[in-house]
Scaffold this motif. Structure first.
Motif, PDB file in Angstrom:
ATOM      1  N   THR A 159       0.832  -1.206   0.000  1.00  0.00           N
ATOM      2  CA  THR A 159       0.000   0.000   0.000  1.00  0.00           C
ATOM      3  C   THR A 159       0.865   1.255   0.000  1.00  0.00           C
ATOM      4  N   PHE A 160       1.808   1.318   0.920  1.00  0.00           N
ATOM      5  CA  PHE A 160       2.681   2.490   1.001  1.00  0.00           C
ATOM      6  C   PHE A 160       3.653   2.541  -0.177  1.00  0.00           C
ATOM      7  N   TYR A 161       4.073   1.377  -0.653  1.00  0.00           N
ATOM      8  CA  TYR A 161       5.006   1.347  -1.783  1.00  0.00           C
ATOM      9  C   TYR A 161       4.343   1.886  -3.047  1.00  0.00           C
ATOM     10  N   ASN A 162       3.121   1.463  -3.315  1.00  0.00           N
ATOM     11  CA  ASN A 162       2.408   1.946  -4.499  1.00  0.00           C
ATOM     12  C   ASN A 162       2.117   3.438  -4.409  1.00  0.00           C
ATOM     13  N   LYS A 163       1.768   3.918  -3.206  1.00  0.00           N
ATOM     14  CA  LYS A 163       1.531   5.345  -3.015  1.00  0.00           C
ATOM     15  C   LYS A 163       2.822   6.129  -3.279  1.00  0.00           C
ATOM     16  N   TRP A 164       3.936   5.624  -2.758  1.00  0.00           N
ATOM     17  CA  TRP A 164       5.233   6.288  -2.957  1.00  0.00           C
ATOM     18  C   TRP A 164       5.628   6.281  -4.429  1.00  0.00           C
ATOM     19  N   LEU A 165       5.400   5.163  -5.102  1.00  0.00           N
ATOM     20  CA  LEU A 165       5.829   5.037  -6.488  1.00  0.00           C
ATOM     21  C   LEU A 165       5.012   5.931  -7.417  1.00  0.00           C
ATOM     22  N   ILE A 181      -5.614  10.442  -3.905  1.00  0.00           N
ATOM     23  CA  ILE A 181      -6.076  10.419  -2.519  1.00  0.00           C
ATOM     24  C   ILE A 181      -4.990   9.930  -1.573  1.00  0.00           C
ATOM     25  N   THR A 182      -5.230  10.151  -0.296  1.00  0.00           N
ATOM     26  CA  THR A 182      -4.297   9.735   0.741  1.00  0.00           C
ATOM     27  C   THR A 182      -4.449   8.240   1.035  1.00  0.00           C
ATOM     28  N   VAL A 183      -3.447   7.691   1.698  1.00  0.00           N
ATOM     29  CA  VAL A 183      -3.494   6.278   2.088  1.00  0.00           C
ATOM     30  C   VAL A 183      -4.647   6.030   3.059  1.00  0.00           C
ATOM     31  N   SER A 184      -4.900   6.990   3.963  1.00  0.00           N
ATOM     32  CA  SER A 184      -5.961   6.794   4.955  1.00  0.00           C
ATOM     33  C   SER A 184      -7.340   6.726   4.292  1.00  0.00           C
ATOM     34  N   LEU A 185      -7.619   7.632   3.348  1.00  0.00           N
ATOM     35  CA  LEU A 185      -8.908   7.591   2.655  1.00  0.00           C
ATOM     36  C   LEU A 185      -9.025   6.338   1.797  1.00  0.00           C
ATOM     37  N   TYR A 186      -7.929   5.940   1.166  1.00  0.00           N
ATOM     38  CA  TYR A 186      -7.919   4.705   0.386  1.00  0.00           C
ATOM     39  C   TYR A 186      -8.242   3.500   1.267  1.00  0.00           C
ATOM     40  N   THR A 187      -7.580   3.418   2.425  1.00  0.00           N
ATOM     41  CA  THR A 187      -7.772   2.281   3.327  1.00  0.00           C
ATOM     42  C   THR A 187      -9.208   2.189   3.808  1.00  0.00           C
ATOM     43  N   MET A 188      -9.751   3.327   4.202  1.00  0.00           N
ATOM     44  CA  MET A 188     -11.116   3.341   4.719  1.00  0.00           C
ATOM     45  C   MET A 188     -12.122   2.959   3.635  1.00  0.00           C
ATOM     46  N   THR A 189     -11.962   3.533   2.455  1.00  0.00           N
ATOM     47  CA  THR A 189     -12.925   3.273   1.380  1.00  0.00           C
ATOM     48  C   THR A 189     -12.841   1.828   0.906  1.00  0.00           C
ATOM     49  N   LEU A 229       3.575   8.814   9.338  1.00  0.00           N
ATOM     50  CA  LEU A 229       4.643   8.892   8.339  1.00  0.00           C
ATOM     51  C   LEU A 229       4.325   9.853   7.196  1.00  0.00           C
ATOM     52  N   LEU A 230       3.058   9.883   6.762  1.00  0.00           N
ATOM     53  CA  LEU A 230       2.690  10.688   5.600  1.00  0.00           C
ATOM     54  C   LEU A 230       1.973  11.982   5.963  1.00  0.00           C
ATOM     55  N   GLY A 231       1.644  12.145   7.241  1.00  0.00           N
ATOM     56  CA  GLY A 231       0.967  13.361   7.653  1.00  0.00           C
ATOM     57  C   GLY A 231      -0.495  13.424   7.259  1.00  0.00           C
ATOM     58  N   ASP A 232      -1.138  12.280   7.012  1.00  0.00           N
ATOM     59  CA  ASP A 232      -2.572  12.285   6.689  1.00  0.00           C
ATOM     60  C   ASP A 232      -3.359  12.874   7.856  1.00  0.00           C
TER      61      ASP A 232
END
Length: 365
Positions: free
Chosen positions: A32-38, A108-116, A290-293
């Motif tokens: 999840t974090f790797y794809n967001k970073w990439l 979108i952010t990782v947090s919104l992605y995770t929740m949705t 880590l990402l400041g979400d």
């Protein structure tokens, strides 16, 4: 001495389960974090997904070959009519689910992605009712209301909300409901012999690649062909770094599916589902740290409401598996000889139900 032996066995099983859960967390949270970073530097998520599919197919084929050499038993290979008629719908839904999910990371952010993405359980329930895999009960209606209400609270007045990205990941969750329903129906066809997830991944990836290609050609094909980071590259070193980064993502994607199967085969799909709940919490905490979400109190309450709905769904599945109203974990598969290579041969019988539960459980991840 007699009492020490059971204690040692219990401790060893607990340590093994904890190790498998941590391995699953590493791959699941990591990708999840790797794809967001990439996607911050490589703006072609559909091409990234297609390369991941190629890597998963390569490792699935290698795993099948290793098992076949070890067990001296031929692996299942579907005929073309069965392949196109029965596997293609599942492959197309899976391709769109994964492709749209990765695409949403651009916005979108990782947090919104995770929740949705957690709302996928909502759509799984809806399509399970449509396809008559579940019976309509008051408890299921409550699950739907809890998850839907939690999703609304999490996105309400979110300072980092992006409608385009939210639409993509919500569409992925919707298609994910179709995906896992079709997957369950595919696994219930015992004559196909796809009870082993490695065999399933092997058969799905080529059609997933072809299903995603038109979307890639329309939205990314021209831009990718003119980008210096891929087809119009001038720096060979940069090209190798980009391809290496994409290949590493494919390894993480295969490792995620493999670690999920290892966890459920050594414990139960119930363990995987419960571990998935804590994984979502860990992902949100890491995203905030880590990402400041930015996650408000109302967002956290919405997330808790959604998790309560998912937890209720897991409890209902456990009660249904027991049949007499008391929870009972599904049995593990540690006695199967193919697990010497961390794979399973897919024997018929009661163990098939475990595989079906495994794939349904994955819809929450």
């Amino acid at each position: 001495m007699g009492r020490c032996a059971p204690d040692v066995a219990f401790v060893w099983r607990a340590v093994l389960t904890l190790g498998l859960v941590l391995l699953y967390y590493c791959f699941s949270i990591g990708i999840t974090f790797y794809n967001k970073w990439l996607t911050k530097s490589f703006h072609f998520p559909l091409f990234m997904t297609m390369l991941h599919l190629a890597v998963i197919f390569l490792f699935s084929a290698l795993s099948r070959a290793l098992v076949q050499c070890s067990s001296h038993r031929a692996r299942v290979v579907l005929s073309w009519p069965d392949y196109l008629r029965r596997v293609a719908p599942t492959a197309l839904a899976t391709a769109l689910d994964v492709g749209l999910s990765n695409w949403s990371f651009l916005y979108i952010t990782v947090s919104l992605y995770t929740m949705t993405k957690s709302s996928a359980v909502l759509f799984i329930l809806i399509f399970s009712l449509i396809f008559k895999l579940e019976e309509l009960r008051a408890a299921l209606v409550l699950v739907v209301l809890l998850i839907a209400g939690g999703l609304f609270m999490f996105t309400y007045k979110s300072t980092q909300f992006n409608i385009e990205g939210f639409a993509l990941v919500l569409g992925a969750s919707f298609i994910g409901g179709i995906r896992w329903t079709l997957t369950q129906m595919l696994l219930q066809k015992a004559e196909l012999g796809l009870q082993n997830p490695i065999d399933t991944m092997f058969h799905l990836q080529p059609l997933m690649f072809l299903g995603l290609f038109p979307l890639f050609a329309v939205f990314e094909g021209l831009h990718l062909s003119t980008s210096e980071k891929i087809f119009r590259f001038q720096d060979t070193g940069l090209l190798l770094r980009v391809l290496g980064s994409l290949f590493l993502g494919g390894i993480l994607a295969f490792g995620l599916g493999f670690s999920e199967f290892l966890l459920v085969s050594r414990t139960s799909s119930l363990t995987l589902s419960i571990a998935g709940i804590f994984k979502e919490v860990c992902t949100l905490l890491l995203a905030a740290h880590l990402l400041g979400d930015q996650i408000s109190l109302l967002n956290w309450l919405g997330f808790a409401l959604c998790l309560s709905g998912i937890s209720l769904h897991i409890a209902l599945k456990a009660m249904h598996a027991r049949g007499d109203g008391t929870p009972k974990p599904l049995k593990g598969l540690g006695s199967n000889p193919d697990l010497e290579l961390l794979l399973r041969s897919g024997q018929p019988g009661d163990e098939d139900n475990e595989e079906e539960e495994y794939f349904v459980a994955q819809g929450q991840q």
